[in-house]
Design an enzyme around this catalytic site. Sequence first.
Site, short mmCIF file in Angstrom:
data_model
loop_
_atom_site.label_atom_id
_atom_site.label_comp_id
_atom_site.label_asym_id
_atom_site.label_seq_id
_atom_site.Cartn_x
_atom_site.Cartn_y
_atom_site.Cartn_z
N ARG A 113 0.82 -1.24 0.00
CA ARG A 113 0.00 0.00 0.00
C ARG A 113 0.84 1.27 0.00
NH1 ARG A 113 -2.58 -3.17 3.77
NH2 ARG A 113 -4.43 -4.20 2.97
N LYS A 135 2.77 11.45 -11.14
CA LYS A 135 2.01 10.53 -12.00
C LYS A 135 2.84 9.28 -12.24
CE LYS A 135 -0.87 13.55 -14.86
NZ LYS A 135 -1.11 13.95 -16.26
N GLU A 177 9.46 18.93 -24.62
CA GLU A 177 8.57 19.25 -23.49
C GLU A 177 8.94 20.61 -22.88
OE1 GLU A 177 5.91 17.58 -22.54
OE2 GLU A 177 6.19 15.45 -22.96
N LYS A 213 6.64 23.33 -13.38
CA LYS A 213 5.86 22.14 -13.04
C LYS A 213 5.51 22.14 -11.54
CE LYS A 213 4.80 17.60 -14.30
NZ LYS A 213 5.18 16.36 -14.92
N GLU A 223 -4.84 17.19 -11.67
CA GLU A 223 -5.22 17.61 -13.03
C GLU A 223 -6.71 17.87 -13.21
OE1 GLU A 223 -2.89 15.78 -16.22
OE2 GLU A 223 -4.62 16.01 -17.54
N ARG A 227 -3.32 22.11 -14.32
CA ARG A 227 -2.34 21.11 -14.76
C ARG A 227 -2.60 20.66 -16.20
NH1 ARG A 227 0.20 16.09 -11.20
NH2 ARG A 227 1.64 15.40 -12.79
N ASN A 231 -0.76 19.75 -21.05
CA ASN A 231 -1.13 18.88 -22.19
C ASN A 231 -1.06 19.61 -23.53
OD1 ASN A 231 -1.63 16.64 -20.59
ND2 ASN A 231 -3.72 17.30 -20.15
N HIS A 234 -0.45 17.78 -26.72
CA HIS A 234 -0.57 16.36 -26.43
C HIS A 234 -1.83 15.71 -27.01
CE1 HIS A 234 2.79 17.06 -23.82
NE2 HIS A 234 2.79 15.83 -23.38
N HIS A 238 -0.72 12.69 -28.80
CA HIS A 238 -0.99 11.29 -28.41
C HIS A 238 -1.54 10.49 -29.58
CE1 HIS A 238 -1.19 12.29 -23.86
NE2 HIS A 238 -0.01 11.80 -24.18
N HIS A 251 7.77 10.29 -27.91
CA HIS A 251 6.71 11.11 -27.31
C HIS A 251 6.92 12.62 -27.57
CE1 HIS A 251 3.74 12.43 -24.40
NE2 HIS A 251 4.66 13.19 -23.83
N1 LIG Z 1 4.84 10.38 -15.12
C1 LIG Z 1 4.82 11.44 -15.88
O1 LIG Z 1 4.44 12.53 -15.47
C2 LIG Z 1 5.32 11.34 -17.29
C3 LIG Z 1 5.46 12.49 -18.07
C4 LIG Z 1 5.99 12.38 -19.35
C5 LIG Z 1 6.33 11.12 -19.84
N2 LIG Z 1 6.17 10.01 -19.06
C6 LIG Z 1 6.56 8.68 -19.55
O2 LIG Z 1 7.96 8.67 -19.69
C7 LIG Z 1 8.31 7.70 -20.68
C8 LIG Z 1 9.37 8.27 -21.60
O3 LIG Z 1 10.48 8.62 -20.84
P1 LIG Z 1 11.91 8.86 -21.52
O4 LIG Z 1 11.76 9.74 -22.68
O5 LIG Z 1 12.82 9.22 -20.42
O6 LIG Z 1 12.23 7.43 -22.14
P2 LIG Z 1 12.94 6.12 -21.56
O7 LIG Z 1 12.76 6.00 -20.10
O8 LIG Z 1 12.44 4.99 -22.40
O9 LIG Z 1 14.48 6.40 -21.87
C9 LIG Z 1 14.92 6.45 -23.22
C10 LIG Z 1 16.10 5.53 -23.45
O10 LIG Z 1 17.28 6.11 -22.89
C11 LIG Z 1 17.95 5.18 -22.03
N3 LIG Z 1 18.65 6.00 -21.04
C12 LIG Z 1 18.17 6.47 -19.86
N4 LIG Z 1 19.08 7.29 -19.29
C13 LIG Z 1 20.16 7.33 -20.12
C14 LIG Z 1 21.41 8.02 -20.08
N5 LIG Z 1 21.72 8.86 -19.11
N6 LIG Z 1 22.27 7.80 -21.10
C15 LIG Z 1 21.95 6.97 -22.15
N7 LIG Z 1 20.77 6.33 -22.24
C16 LIG Z 1 19.90 6.51 -21.23
C17 LIG Z 1 16.83 4.30 -21.53
O11 LIG Z 1 17.33 3.06 -21.08
C18 LIG Z 1 15.97 4.16 -22.78
O12 LIG Z 1 16.50 3.20 -23.64
C19 LIG Z 1 7.04 7.33 -21.40
O13 LIG Z 1 6.64 6.05 -20.99
C20 LIG Z 1 6.03 8.37 -20.91
O14 LIG Z 1 4.71 7.87 -20.85
C21 LIG Z 1 5.69 10.11 -17.80
ZN LIG Z 2 4.44 14.82 -22.52
#
Ligand SMILES: NC(=O)c1ccc[n+]([C@@H]2O[C@H](COP(=O)([O-])OP(=O)(O)OC[C@H]3O[C@@H](n4cnc5c(N)ncnc54)[C@H](O)[C@@H]3O)[C@@H](O)[C@H]2O)c1
Ligand SMILES: [Zn+2]
Length: 334
Positions: A113, A135, A177, A213, A223, A227, A231, A234, A238, A251
């Site tokens: 939990r 999130k 972003e 943020k 949201e 918030r 988007n 987006h 999306h 993304h």
């Molecule tokens: N929770 C939220 O508020 C929120 C907001 C935006 C996006 N997201 C989510 O985030 C995800 C995308 O995140 P991302 O763009 O970081 O992608 P990711 O986590 O897939 O990372 C991209 C790639 O880079 C690699 N990597 C990570 N750090 C590295 C480094 N320092 N050097 C070299 N390679 C490295 C990872 O292993 C991966 O292969 C999506 O799933 C999206 O839905 C969440």
């Molecule tokens: Zn985004």
Amino acid sequence: MKIDVHTKEKEYSVILERGVLAKASQWIRFSGQIFIVSDDGVPAKWVHQLQEQFPQAETYIFPNGEGSKNFATLQEILKAMQKAHLSRQDTLIAIGGGVVGDMAGFASAIYMRGIRYINIPTTSLSQIDSSIGGKTAIDFNGIKNSVGAFWQPDLVLADPDVLATLPARQLHNGLAEAVKEGMIRDPELFAIFEKEDAEDHLEEIIARCLKIKKDIVEKDEKENGERKLLNFGHTFGHAYEAYFGMDGYLHGECVGLGMLTVLNDPMLKERLRKVLQGLQLPTECQCDPKKIYQLMLLDKKADHDHISMVQVDTIGQGYLIDWSLAQVKERLGI
Ligand SMILES: NC(=O)c1ccc[n+]([C@@H]2O[C@H](COP(=O)([O-])OP(=O)(O)OC[C@H]3O[C@@H](n4cnc5c(N)ncnc54)[C@H](O)[C@@H]3O)[C@@H](O)[C@H]2O)c1
Ligand SMILES: [Zn+2]
């Protein structure tokens, strides 16, 4: 730089500092066991830097990529946590990009939990955007982020030095972003992208985004109002992301395309196009607009006769507006 985030459930600090990863143990002073989660795309040297400071900690590493954001991986993380006899007094540390943060954050939200959760974001996207705000989610039944929880971290350590190993495409993806945040809230941030080489100003860009943020999340954690401004780009974005699939555009790349699609003002569109081109982000794509429209109807923001959008007419002043479905079709040229 230290930014304190005050939400209803928790107050936590975000430390943005070059080299903070190597000094993580100075900040992580909670008692109990540490459990580290990462993926196999995060360069081992970053994970080792953390492990060296917590020699007793167990580590679970899953395959990198969006394809891991599912129940199967979540279960494996939870099993590994159970095997390590993690209790409610212990701490999970996520070190990686948004995928690691979303997965590990969700695991810490539901394990017993909820246990303590620290995020060490290692991509530009996660340092700029996903590491704060609480999130967490997995993708389910073909729909991104459709199962998850709001679970705030207890601490975020963002080290811009770790971005040195990030491939250029990933770096620019995250910066999309930041361009978005400049457009909705911060003309000076947008000006950095227009007038300077963004890579020379990474720390300032991340700091500005974290502050925006923090401000938005503190006012509207779940949201319900402000918030939603985050988007911007987006709603179309999306749909592009779903259309091109996991092996298509990233993304942030789709958010860039989405911002270009939604903007009304041709001059603003041109300014944004130049900024995106400067970051080697796509500014046009080949797609079937009818399919994009169908995908938009599946969006959480679509009601039976309208879709909630974010619009910008003046840099720094994003606002919410409903578009009729007819307007959406017109914009897509169908
Ligand atoms: N929770 C939220 O508020 C929120 C907001 C935006 C996006 N997201 C989510 O985030 C995800 C995308 O995140 P991302 O763009 O970081 O992608 P990711 O986590 O897939 O990372 C991209 C790639 O880079 C690699 N990597 C990570 N750090 C590295 C480094 N320092 N050097 C070299 N390679 C490295 C990872 O292993 C991966 O292969 C999506 O799933 C999206 O839905 C969440
Ligand atoms: Zn985004």
